[in-house]
Write an enzyme that holds these catalytic residues in place. Sequence first.
Site, PDB file in Angstrom:
ATOM      1  N   ASP A 226      74.256 -47.534  35.679  1.00 29.96           N
ATOM      2  CA  ASP A 226      73.815 -46.443  36.412  1.00 29.96           C
ATOM      3  C   ASP A 226      75.155 -45.704  37.113  1.00 29.96           C
ATOM      4  OD1 ASP A 226      74.895 -48.278  38.526  1.00 29.96           O
ATOM      5  OD2 ASP A 226      73.324 -47.453  39.864  1.00 29.96           O
ATOM      6  N   GLU A 227      76.263 -45.751  36.409  1.00 25.07           N
ATOM      7  CA  GLU A 227      77.369 -44.999  37.068  1.00 25.07           C
ATOM      8  C   GLU A 227      78.187 -44.398  35.940  1.00 25.07           C
ATOM      9  OE1 GLU A 227      80.323 -47.361  38.867  1.00 25.07           O
ATOM     10  OE2 GLU A 227      79.497 -49.224  38.397  1.00 25.07           O
TER      11      GLU A 227
ATOM     12  N   ASP B 113      76.675 -42.464  41.199  1.00 21.69           N
ATOM     13  CA  ASP B 113      76.164 -43.821  41.046  1.00 21.69           C
ATOM     14  C   ASP B 113      74.672 -43.726  41.448  1.00 21.69           C
ATOM     15  OD1 ASP B 113      77.264 -47.153  41.715  1.00 21.69           O
ATOM     16  OD2 ASP B 113      75.113 -46.468  42.177  1.00 21.69           O
TER      17      ASP B 113
HETATM   18  P1  TTP Z   1      74.387 -51.133  41.591  1.00 18.60           P
HETATM   19  O1  TTP Z   1      74.724 -49.705  41.430  1.00 18.60           O
HETATM   20  O2  TTP Z   1      75.681 -52.096  42.175  1.00 18.60           O
HETATM   21  O3  TTP Z   1      73.068 -51.162  42.599  1.00 18.60           O
HETATM   22  P2  TTP Z   1      71.933 -50.400  42.845  1.00 18.60           P
HETATM   23  O4  TTP Z   1      71.854 -49.021  42.050  1.00 18.60           O
HETATM   24  O5  TTP Z   1      70.833 -51.022  42.724  1.00 18.60           O
HETATM   25  O6  TTP Z   1      72.013 -49.716  44.330  1.00 18.60           O
HETATM   26  P3  TTP Z   1      73.241 -48.830  45.109  1.00 18.60           P
HETATM   27  O7  TTP Z   1      72.405 -47.651  45.643  1.00 18.60           O
HETATM   28  O8  TTP Z   1      73.778 -49.498  46.142  1.00 18.60           O
HETATM   29  O9  TTP Z   1      73.941 -48.217  44.063  1.00 18.60           O
HETATM   30  O10 TTP Z   1      73.763 -51.564  40.291  1.00 18.60           O
HETATM   31  C1  TTP Z   1      73.026 -51.019  39.305  1.00 18.60           C
HETATM   32  C2  TTP Z   1      71.886 -51.778  38.711  1.00 18.60           C
HETATM   33  O11 TTP Z   1      72.638 -52.950  38.181  1.00 18.60           O
HETATM   34  C3  TTP Z   1      70.954 -52.488  39.683  1.00 18.60           C
HETATM   35  O12 TTP Z   1      69.862 -51.491  40.042  1.00 18.60           O
HETATM   36  C4  TTP Z   1      70.755 -53.521  39.282  1.00 18.60           C
HETATM   37  C5  TTP Z   1      71.641 -54.154  38.276  1.00 18.60           C
HETATM   38  N1  TTP Z   1      72.484 -55.186  39.053  1.00 18.60           N
HETATM   39  C6  TTP Z   1      72.099 -56.649  38.938  1.00 18.60           C
HETATM   40  O13 TTP Z   1      71.337 -56.767  37.916  1.00 18.60           O
HETATM   41  N2  TTP Z   1      72.794 -57.412  39.531  1.00 18.60           N
HETATM   42  C7  TTP Z   1      73.791 -57.332  40.343  1.00 18.60           C
HETATM   43  O14 TTP Z   1      74.177 -58.012  41.001  1.00 18.60           O
HETATM   44  C8  TTP Z   1      74.110 -55.967  40.566  1.00 18.60           C
HETATM   45  C9  TTP Z   1      74.968 -55.580  41.570  1.00 18.60           C
HETATM   46  C10 TTP Z   1      73.449 -54.818  40.105  1.00 18.60           C
HETATM   47 MG    MG Z   2      73.609 -48.105  41.885  1.00 14.70          MG
END
Ligand code: TTP
Ligand code: MG
Length: 373
Positions: free
Chosen positions: A121-122, A9
């Site tokens: 992103d995962e 992720d």
């Molecule tokens: P995530 O992997 O949940 O968050 P992240 O990568 O920003 O942070 P983390 O380090 O905790 O993993 O989500 C991936 C992307 O998806 C994030 O960069 C932006 C988008 N996203 C939204 O647009 N709205 C949301 O509510 C969430 C949770 C994510």
């Molecule tokens: Mg993320």
Amino acid sequence: MQRVVIHVDMDSFFAAIEERENPELRGKAVVVCMFSGRSELSGSVSTCNYAAREYGIRSGMPCSQAKKLNPDAVFLPVRKDFYKTVSDEVMDILREYADRGNSSNGNNSGPALAFEQVSIDEAFLEIMERTGGNFEKACELGLRIKEEVRKKERLTCSVGIGPNKLIAKMASPMQKPDGITSFRPEDLPAFLAPLKLTKLWGLGNVTAEKLGEMGIETVGELAAHDVMALISAFGKKRGIWLKQAAAGIDESPVRDREGSEQIGRIATLPEDTRDPELIFPLIERLIEDLIAKLNARGLTFQVVTFTAINSGFRTHTKSRTLSHAVSDREILRQTAREILEVFLDENPEALRRVGVRVGGLQEIKGQTSLFDY
Ligand code: TTP
Ligand code: MG
């Protein structure tokens, strides 16, 4: 052999890309917002970097609330198309590390990747074959993945390793950002037992509340609970799932969502330009790379997408679907050239980066040559 699954992720993905693209943002709290356009700060937070999280800013929160928590933070609008092209590049890197078995994807039509992109992103990777089921080797592989993503994309990610998807997914956020966390089967009881119910991936607030009424507060208590009681409260399928998940058991396969896979390459031009004679040589290099990838895996393609990022960082994509699936370099060159020419005709700006992507991928079955016709 012991199954091993990796979950990767990206860290604060959208915000990390913005920081990478604009060095002036480094060290500042960065908040990426989905602005609704009604008033200056109406809309919600898409994500923010870890500096902003220190102020309590979180995904989903109103932008105005984020502004109150940290008035000095930098607020940027989402650029989803651009993040998608970065995501494609990251997924290309990750895919290379997945096993190539055919056991886990439910069909026997030949080698398929044990790779599953879950969101922008995962992704999950099945890695039993290339690690021989050894968790130390899995951690080494996890570190190599992180290194390659850092080098090629200048982004960090967090990695979770476990005997299945459930545990890998729960492990990856544990040492965010830039972390790696691994749980072997023998580590599971100690890890899972004390957790609050909602920490179990797939168990939400409603189920947790209902379990609370049954006197169950932790994952350990859930694992020890009578399965028949769980089935009578939640139905057969969900009852059995709860009992198994609480013990860290999950047999769901890592599977490529059929037809979703694309292979792409993107690169930066030596200078911003809109001269096709400067742009096309770079596109040809990307195409050589793509053809090598397709040939190595015995794949044909049917969709060609051209991506252009202009001097102002705006991303444009333009696709063409061919009448049938092919694996031919010449057709890919011609199609890319045609799309580029139409694109330049329609868009006046100079280009900064260009990419080519193929989709509609299929395995070549019993390769036919021209002589067969
Ligand atoms: P995530 O992997 O949940 O968050 P992240 O990568 O920003 O942070 P983390 O380090 O905790 O993993 O989500 C991936 C992307 O998806 C994030 O960069 C932006 C988008 N996203 C939204 O647009 N709205 C949301 O509510 C969430 C949770 C994510
Ligand atoms: Mg993320």
